[in-house]
Design a protein around this motif. Structure first.
Motif, PDB file in Angstrom:
ATOM      1  N   MET A  66      18.718 -32.238  -1.705  1.00  0.00           N
ATOM      2  CA  MET A  66      18.876 -33.300  -0.718  1.00  0.00           C
ATOM      3  C   MET A  66      17.601 -34.079  -0.426  1.00  0.00           C
ATOM      4  SD  MET A  66      21.993 -33.066  -0.432  1.00  0.00           S
ATOM      5  CE  MET A  66      22.187 -34.390   0.764  1.00  0.00           C
ATOM      6  N   HIS A  67      16.472 -33.637  -0.971  1.00  0.00           N
ATOM      7  CA  HIS A  67      15.210 -34.347  -0.717  1.00  0.00           C
ATOM      8  C   HIS A  67      15.107 -35.538  -1.671  1.00  0.00           C
ATOM      9  CE1 HIS A  67      11.425 -35.039   1.010  1.00  0.00           C
ATOM     10  NE2 HIS A  67      10.970 -33.799   1.098  1.00  0.00           N
ATOM     11  N   VAL A  68      16.029 -36.479  -1.519  1.00  0.00           N
ATOM     12  CA  VAL A  68      16.202 -37.585  -2.467  1.00  0.00           C
ATOM     13  C   VAL A  68      14.952 -38.452  -2.584  1.00  0.00           C
ATOM     14  CG1 VAL A  68      17.555 -39.648  -2.996  1.00  0.00           C
ATOM     15  CG2 VAL A  68      18.683 -37.634  -2.053  1.00  0.00           C
ATOM     16  N   LYS A  69      14.309 -38.732  -1.466  1.00  0.00           N
ATOM     17  CA  LYS A  69      13.128 -39.606  -1.469  1.00  0.00           C
ATOM     18  C   LYS A  69      12.024 -39.031  -2.343  1.00  0.00           C
ATOM     19  CE  LYS A  69       9.857 -41.902   1.659  1.00  0.00           C
ATOM     20  NZ  LYS A  69       9.417 -42.043   3.065  1.00  0.00           N
ATOM     21  N   LEU A  70      11.790 -37.736  -2.231  1.00  0.00           N
ATOM     22  CA  LEU A  70      10.749 -37.079  -3.034  1.00  0.00           C
ATOM     23  C   LEU A  70      11.105 -37.135  -4.522  1.00  0.00           C
ATOM     24  CD1 LEU A  70       8.995 -33.728  -2.190  1.00  0.00           C
ATOM     25  CD2 LEU A  70       9.814 -34.152  -4.496  1.00  0.00           C
ATOM     26  N   HIS A  71      12.366 -36.823  -4.841  1.00  0.00           N
ATOM     27  CA  HIS A  71      12.794 -36.822  -6.246  1.00  0.00           C
ATOM     28  C   HIS A  71      12.703 -38.224  -6.851  1.00  0.00           C
ATOM     29  CE1 HIS A  71      13.950 -32.945  -5.008  1.00  0.00           C
ATOM     30  NE2 HIS A  71      15.175 -33.224  -4.590  1.00  0.00           N
ATOM     31  N   PHE A  72      13.101 -39.214  -6.073  1.00  0.00           N
ATOM     32  CA  PHE A  72      13.053 -40.594  -6.559  1.00  0.00           C
ATOM     33  C   PHE A  72      11.607 -41.014  -6.832  1.00  0.00           C
ATOM     34  CE2 PHE A  72      12.748 -45.207  -5.803  1.00  0.00           C
ATOM     35  CZ  PHE A  72      13.680 -45.668  -6.720  1.00  0.00           C
ATOM     36  N   ASN A 136      12.440 -31.015  -9.757  1.00  0.00           N
ATOM     37  CA  ASN A 136      11.973 -32.185 -10.511  1.00  0.00           C
ATOM     38  C   ASN A 136      11.608 -31.855 -11.950  1.00  0.00           C
ATOM     39  OD1 ASN A 136      11.717 -34.805  -8.826  1.00  0.00           O
ATOM     40  ND2 ASN A 136      11.131 -33.179  -7.417  1.00  0.00           N
ATOM     41  N   SER A 137      11.123 -30.640 -12.186  1.00  0.00           N
ATOM     42  CA  SER A 137      10.842 -30.221 -13.560  1.00  0.00           C
ATOM     43  C   SER A 137      12.143 -30.099 -14.349  1.00  0.00           C
ATOM     44  CB  SER A 137      10.096 -28.884 -13.559  1.00  0.00           C
ATOM     45  OG  SER A 137       8.825 -29.018 -12.975  1.00  0.00           O
ATOM     46  N   ALA A 138      13.151 -29.453 -13.735  1.00  0.00           N
ATOM     47  CA  ALA A 138      14.436 -29.270 -14.418  1.00  0.00           C
ATOM     48  C   ALA A 138      15.179 -30.597 -14.580  1.00  0.00           C
ATOM     49  CB  ALA A 138      15.299 -28.279 -13.636  1.00  0.00           C
ATOM     50  N   PHE A 139      15.271 -31.364 -13.480  1.00  0.00           N
ATOM     51  CA  PHE A 139      15.972 -32.645 -13.521  1.00  0.00           C
ATOM     52  C   PHE A 139      15.267 -33.616 -14.471  1.00  0.00           C
ATOM     53  CE2 PHE A 139      16.800 -36.941 -11.718  1.00  0.00           C
ATOM     54  CZ  PHE A 139      18.167 -36.980 -11.962  1.00  0.00           C
ATOM     55  N   GLY A 140      13.920 -33.623 -14.422  1.00  0.00           N
ATOM     56  CA  GLY A 140      13.150 -34.493 -15.315  1.00  0.00           C
ATOM     57  C   GLY A 140      13.366 -34.148 -16.773  1.00  0.00           C
ATOM     58  N   SER A 141      13.525 -32.851 -17.061  1.00  0.00           N
ATOM     59  CA  SER A 141      13.773 -32.407 -18.438  1.00  0.00           C
ATOM     60  C   SER A 141      15.116 -32.925 -18.934  1.00  0.00           C
ATOM     61  CB  SER A 141      13.747 -30.875 -18.514  1.00  0.00           C
ATOM     62  OG  SER A 141      12.476 -30.386 -18.151  1.00  0.00           O
ATOM     63  N   PHE A 142      16.155 -32.790 -18.081  1.00  0.00           N
ATOM     64  CA  PHE A 142      17.479 -33.299 -18.453  1.00  0.00           C
ATOM     65  C   PHE A 142      17.452 -34.820 -18.600  1.00  0.00           C
ATOM     66  CE2 PHE A 142      19.035 -29.247 -16.505  1.00  0.00           C
ATOM     67  CZ  PHE A 142      19.689 -28.774 -17.632  1.00  0.00           C
ATOM     68  N   LEU A 143      16.803 -35.491 -17.649  1.00  0.00           N
ATOM     69  CA  LEU A 143      16.718 -36.954 -17.668  1.00  0.00           C
ATOM     70  C   LEU A 143      15.944 -37.431 -18.889  1.00  0.00           C
ATOM     71  CD1 LEU A 143      17.668 -39.223 -15.740  1.00  0.00           C
ATOM     72  CD2 LEU A 143      15.374 -39.193 -14.723  1.00  0.00           C
ATOM     73  N   GLY A 144      14.897 -36.667 -19.238  1.00  0.00           N
ATOM     74  CA  GLY A 144      14.048 -37.035 -20.363  1.00  0.00           C
ATOM     75  C   GLY A 144      14.761 -37.033 -21.697  1.00  0.00           C
ATOM     76  N   ILE A 145      15.828 -36.235 -21.816  1.00  0.00           N
ATOM     77  CA  ILE A 145      16.583 -36.188 -23.071  1.00  0.00           C
ATOM     78  C   ILE A 145      17.144 -37.562 -23.418  1.00  0.00           C
ATOM     79  CG2 ILE A 145      18.689 -35.269 -24.130  1.00  0.00           C
ATOM     80  CD1 ILE A 145      18.183 -32.702 -22.541  1.00  0.00           C
ATOM     81  N   SER A 254       1.198 -40.397  -1.103  1.00  0.00           N
ATOM     82  CA  SER A 254       2.068 -39.374  -0.513  1.00  0.00           C
ATOM     83  C   SER A 254       1.523 -38.753   0.771  1.00  0.00           C
ATOM     84  CB  SER A 254       2.333 -38.255  -1.531  1.00  0.00           C
ATOM     85  OG  SER A 254       1.137 -37.566  -1.842  1.00  0.00           O
ATOM     86  N   THR A 255       0.241 -38.990   1.071  1.00  0.00           N
ATOM     87  CA  THR A 255      -0.327 -38.396   2.298  1.00  0.00           C
ATOM     88  C   THR A 255      -0.408 -39.384   3.457  1.00  0.00           C
ATOM     89  OG1 THR A 255      -2.574 -38.849   1.460  1.00  0.00           O
ATOM     90  CG2 THR A 255      -1.678 -36.631   1.082  1.00  0.00           C
ATOM     91  N   ARG A 256       0.018 -40.619   3.215  1.00  0.00           N
ATOM     92  CA  ARG A 256       0.052 -41.585   4.325  1.00  0.00           C
ATOM     93  C   ARG A 256       1.118 -41.155   5.331  1.00  0.00           C
ATOM     94  NH1 ARG A 256       1.282 -47.258   2.016  1.00  0.00           N
ATOM     95  NH2 ARG A 256       2.869 -45.986   0.977  1.00  0.00           N
ATOM     96  N   LYS A 257       0.892 -41.433   6.606  1.00  0.00           N
ATOM     97  CA  LYS A 257       1.852 -41.047   7.644  1.00  0.00           C
ATOM     98  C   LYS A 257       3.224 -41.675   7.413  1.00  0.00           C
ATOM     99  CE  LYS A 257      -1.392 -40.060  11.401  1.00  0.00           C
ATOM    100  NZ  LYS A 257      -1.819 -40.384  12.779  1.00  0.00           N
ATOM    101  N   SER A 258       3.217 -42.898   6.887  1.00  0.00           N
ATOM    102  CA  SER A 258       4.481 -43.610   6.664  1.00  0.00           C
ATOM    103  C   SER A 258       5.295 -43.039   5.500  1.00  0.00           C
ATOM    104  CB  SER A 258       4.204 -45.094   6.410  1.00  0.00           C
ATOM    105  OG  SER A 258       3.359 -45.243   5.272  1.00  0.00           O
TER     106      SER A 258
END
Length: 332
Positions: A66-72, A136-145, A254-258
Motif C-alpha cells: 500500500m505504500h504506493v508513493k514510495l514504490h512509484f 521494490n526489488s521483487a516488483f522491479g525484477s518482474f517489471l524489468g522483464i 526523500s528527506t525533505r519534509k514535504s
C-alpha cells in the motif's frame, strides 16, 4: 583471509572466469565443447530465472503493497529518470576518446531493474524499511522483464540478426516461463524452502559466472576487439560518480519534509533506486544483443557496477546508520 575470500568469492570468481576465458577462449565459444548457444542461451538463463521465481517471497509483500508513493518514486527513478539521465550524459561523453562500446555499456546499466538481494541486504543492515526494499526489488525484477528489453531496444537498438519478435519470444521462454514455474513450485514447497533455506543466491551466482565466462570467450577469440585500459579506468570513475551523485540526489529529495517519507523509507529508496541487477542484466544482454561481437565490452560496465554498488554501500553503512538513528529520534 579465508573468511574474506568466502565473503568476496563472487568477485574473485569474476576475475578467475575472465582469466580462464583469456587463456582458453576456444572452450566457451559458439560451437566449442560447452555449446553455449544451447547450454547458456537456454538452460543457464532459464535456471537463473527459475531460481529467482523459487526464491522471491512474494507472499510476504502484502504489508508493503500500500505504500504506493514510495514504490512509484523508486520504479520511476530507476526505470525512467536513470536511463534518460545517463543517455544525456553519454551525449557529452561521446565527444571524448572513451571507448564507444563501454559507453553503450553504461547505457545498458541505466536500463537495468533493481537487484533482488543487495539493496535489501544493505537496507536491512542499517535498519531501513526492509519490507519496502523487498517489494521494490521483487516488483522491479518482474517489471524489468518487460521494461528493460524495451529500454535497451529504444536506447541502443538490437542486433540486426535477431528480429524484435524473436527477442521477446526467447525472453518469454527463458525468463517469464521459468519465473512463473518457480513461483508455482514455491507455493507448494514454501514450508520446505523456509525450513531448509537452500542457497538460492549461490546457485544463481555460479550460473552467472558460466555466462560471464562464455561471453568473454567470444571476446578473446575475436582478434578485432581491443580494450582501452584508460577508457576502462575512466568508466570506473564515472560509475562511482554516478552512484554517489544519484544517492545524494535521492537523499535530498526523500528527506525533505514535504516528501512524506520516514528515515527508514529514505534508506530503502536510496539503495533500491540506485542499485542495478547483474543477475537479471547479464542474461538479458545475452538475449537482446545475441550476435554482437562487442557484447562483452557492453557487459563490462555492468560487471563493474555490481561490486561498486556493494562496496560503496558498505563504506557508507556506518554514516547512514548514524544519520538514521538521529533522524528517528527526531521523528519520535
Amino acid at each position: 583471509m579465508i573468511a574474506r575470500v568466502r565473503k568476496e568469492w563472487f568477485i574473485i570468481g569474476i576475475v578467475l572466469v575472465i582469466t580462464c576465458a583469456k587463456l582458453a577462449p576456444s572452450v566457451g565459444v559458439k560451437g566449442g565443447p560447452l555449446r553455449p548457444e544451447f547450454t547458456i542461451t537456454y538452460i543457464a538463463v532459464s535456471v537463473i530465472f527459475f531460481n529467482s521465481g523459487l526464491s522471491l517471497k512474494t507472499e510476504e509483500l502484502a504489508s508493503a503493497l500500500m505504500h504506493v508513493k514510495l514504490h512509484f518514486f523508486v520504479q520511476t527513478f530507476t526505470l525512467v529518470f536513470f536511463p534518460i539521465a545517463i543517455w544525456l550524459l553519454l551525449k557529452i561523453l561521446a565527444l571524448t576518446a572513451i571507448n564507444g562500446w563501454l559507453l553503450r555499456g553504461l547505457q545498458t546499466v541505466a536500463c537495468m531493474p533493481p537487484p533482488v538481494s543487495s539493496a535489501v541486504i544493505l537496507t536491512k543492515a542499517v535498519g531501513g524499511n526492509e519490507a519496502a526494499a523487498i517489494f521494490n526489488s521483487a516488483f522491479g525484477s518482474f517489471l524489468g522483464i518487460v521494461v528493460t528489453p524495451l529500454l535497451l531496444l529504444v536506447f541502443l537498438g538490437s542486433s540486426s540478426s535477431v528480429p524484435f519478435t524473436s527477442i521477446f519470444s526467447q525472453l518469454f521462454m527463458t525468463v517469464v516461463v521459468p519465473l512463473i514455474v518457480g513461483q508455482v513450485c514455491r507455493r507448494f514447497l514454501r514450508e520446505c524452502l523456509d525450513r531448509r533455506k537452500p542457497p538460492f543466491g549461490t546457485v544463481s551466482s555460479v550460473v552467472l559466472l558460466m555466462i560471464i565466462y562464455t561471453t568473454f570467450c567470444d571476446t578473446f577469440s575475436n582478434p578485432n576487439i581491443e580494450l582501452d585500459h584508460l577508457s576502462l579506468l575512466i568508466v570506473v570513475f564515472i560509475i562511482f560518480s554516478i552512484q554517489l551523485s544519484f544517492m545524494a540526489l535521492i537523499f535530498f529529495l526523500s528527506t525533505r519534509k514535504s516528501s512524506g517519507f520516514t528515515a527508514a523509507d529514505s534508506v530503502a529508496i536510496m539503495f533500491c533506486a540506485t542499485h542495478k541487477s547483474l543477475t537479471l542484466g547479464i542474461p538479458m544482454l545475452k538475449i537482446v544483443f545475441e550476435g554482437y561481437e562487442h557484447l562483452s565490452l557492453i557487459s563490462v560496465p555492468l560487471l563493474i557496477y555490481h561490486p561498486a554498488q556493494i562496496l560503496l554501500g558498505s563504506i557508507l553503512l556506518p554514516s547512514i546508520r548514524t544519520w538514521m538513528s538521529g533522524r528517528q529520534k527526531l521523528e519520535l
